[in-house]
Design a protein around this motif. Structure first.
Motif, PDB file in Angstrom:
ATOM      1  N   GLU A  19       8.626  -1.781  -3.206  1.00 44.81           N
ATOM      2  CA  GLU A  19       8.248  -2.451  -1.959  1.00 44.81           C
ATOM      3  C   GLU A  19       8.452  -1.487  -0.791  1.00 44.81           C
ATOM      4  OE1 GLU A  19       9.330  -6.468   0.543  1.00 44.81           O
ATOM      5  OE2 GLU A  19       9.770  -6.365  -1.600  1.00 44.81           O
ATOM      6  N   GLY A  20       7.447  -1.423   0.059  1.00 49.00           N
ATOM      7  CA  GLY A  20       7.544  -0.575   1.230  1.00 49.00           C
ATOM      8  C   GLY A  20       7.280   0.900   0.968  1.00 49.00           C
ATOM      9  N   ARG A  21       6.854   1.234  -0.229  1.00 46.35           N
ATOM     10  CA  ARG A  21       6.531   2.625  -0.571  1.00 46.35           C
ATOM     11  C   ARG A  21       5.048   2.730  -0.867  1.00 46.35           C
ATOM     12  NH1 ARG A  21      11.249   6.133  -1.248  1.00 46.35           N
ATOM     13  NH2 ARG A  21      12.946   4.706  -0.804  1.00 46.35           N
ATOM     14  N   SER A  22       4.413   3.734  -0.333  1.00 51.46           N
ATOM     15  CA  SER A  22       2.995   3.937  -0.579  1.00 51.46           C
ATOM     16  C   SER A  22       2.759   4.323  -2.035  1.00 51.46           C
ATOM     17  CB  SER A  22       2.453   5.046   0.322  1.00 51.46           C
ATOM     18  OG  SER A  22       1.115   5.361  -0.037  1.00 51.46           O
ATOM     19  N   ARG A  23       1.736   3.723  -2.639  1.00 51.50           N
ATOM     20  CA  ARG A  23       1.385   4.089  -4.008  1.00 51.50           C
ATOM     21  C   ARG A  23       0.658   5.423  -4.061  1.00 51.50           C
ATOM     22  NH1 ARG A  23      -0.499  -1.903  -4.919  1.00 51.50           N
ATOM     23  NH2 ARG A  23      -0.889  -1.479  -2.757  1.00 51.50           N
ATOM     24  N   ARG A  24       0.410   5.986  -2.902  1.00 51.80           N
ATOM     25  CA  ARG A  24      -0.185   7.324  -2.863  1.00 51.80           C
ATOM     26  C   ARG A  24       0.861   8.399  -3.138  1.00 51.80           C
ATOM     27  NH1 ARG A  24      -5.241   7.634   0.787  1.00 51.80           N
ATOM     28  NH2 ARG A  24      -5.856   5.470   0.816  1.00 51.80           N
ATOM     29  N   TRP A  25       2.138   8.018  -3.017  1.00 55.32           N
ATOM     30  CA  TRP A  25       3.210   8.962  -3.332  1.00 55.32           C
ATOM     31  C   TRP A  25       3.248   9.177  -4.832  1.00 55.32           C
ATOM     32  CZ3 TRP A  25       8.244   7.325  -0.330  1.00 55.32           C
ATOM     33  CH2 TRP A  25       7.976   7.337   1.036  1.00 55.32           C
ATOM     34  N   SER A  26       3.742  10.312  -5.229  1.00 47.01           N
ATOM     35  CA  SER A  26       3.933  10.604  -6.646  1.00 47.01           C
ATOM     36  C   SER A  26       4.822   9.545  -7.286  1.00 47.01           C
ATOM     37  CB  SER A  26       4.605  11.977  -6.773  1.00 47.01           C
ATOM     38  OG  SER A  26       5.255  12.124  -8.002  1.00 47.01           O
ATOM     39  N   TRP A  27       4.581   9.251  -8.574  1.00 49.15           N
ATOM     40  CA  TRP A  27       5.424   8.293  -9.300  1.00 49.15           C
ATOM     41  C   TRP A  27       6.875   8.731  -9.232  1.00 49.15           C
ATOM     42  CZ3 TRP A  27       4.040   4.498 -13.401  1.00 49.15           C
ATOM     43  CH2 TRP A  27       2.732   4.025 -13.248  1.00 49.15           C
ATOM     44  N   ASP A  29       8.368  10.225  -6.876  1.00 43.73           N
ATOM     45  CA  ASP A  29       8.909  10.090  -5.520  1.00 43.73           C
ATOM     46  C   ASP A  29       9.126   8.632  -5.110  1.00 43.73           C
ATOM     47  OD1 ASP A  29       8.972  12.834  -5.124  1.00 43.73           O
ATOM     48  OD2 ASP A  29       6.924  12.896  -4.346  1.00 43.73           O
ATOM     49  N   ARG A  30       8.904   7.715  -6.015  1.00 45.28           N
ATOM     50  CA  ARG A  30       9.149   6.284  -5.765  1.00 45.28           C
ATOM     51  C   ARG A  30      10.213   5.806  -6.752  1.00 45.28           C
ATOM     52  NH1 ARG A  30       3.891   3.722  -6.922  1.00 45.28           N
ATOM     53  NH2 ARG A  30       3.312   5.668  -7.898  1.00 45.28           N
ATOM     54  N   PRO A  31      11.298   5.212  -6.265  1.00 46.25           N
ATOM     55  CA  PRO A  31      12.411   4.830  -7.138  1.00 46.25           C
ATOM     56  C   PRO A  31      12.024   3.935  -8.322  1.00 46.25           C
ATOM     57  CG  PRO A  31      13.044   4.600  -4.847  1.00 46.25           C
ATOM     58  CD  PRO A  31      11.580   4.910  -4.859  1.00 46.25           C
TER      59      PRO A  31
END
Length: 61
Positions: A19-27, A29-31
């Motif tokens: 939640e609150g993280r762009s899905r454009r970020w690398s997998w 780079d998202r917790p």
């Protein structure tokens, strides 16, 4: 939507959602996304299938 998809076939046992993280970020780079990748590599994971809400974002070309 996920609950309807698995109805009659299984149950949702864990949820990985950034939640609150762009899905454009690398997998990595998202917790939650990186936790999913790590869990998928574990032979003793608590799930045997993955429901992806927006597959076109999950698997970009």
């Amino acid at each position: 939507m996920s609950e309807e998809l698995v109805e009659g076939f299984g149950e949702i046992v864990v949820d990985f959602f950034d939640e609150g993280r762009s899905r454009r970020w690398s997998w990595w780079d998202r917790p939650a996304a990186s936790a999913l990748l790590a869990a998928a590599e574990d032979r003793d994971r608590e799930f045997d299938a993955v429901v992806v809400g927006e597959y076109e974002r999950a698997f970009p070309r």
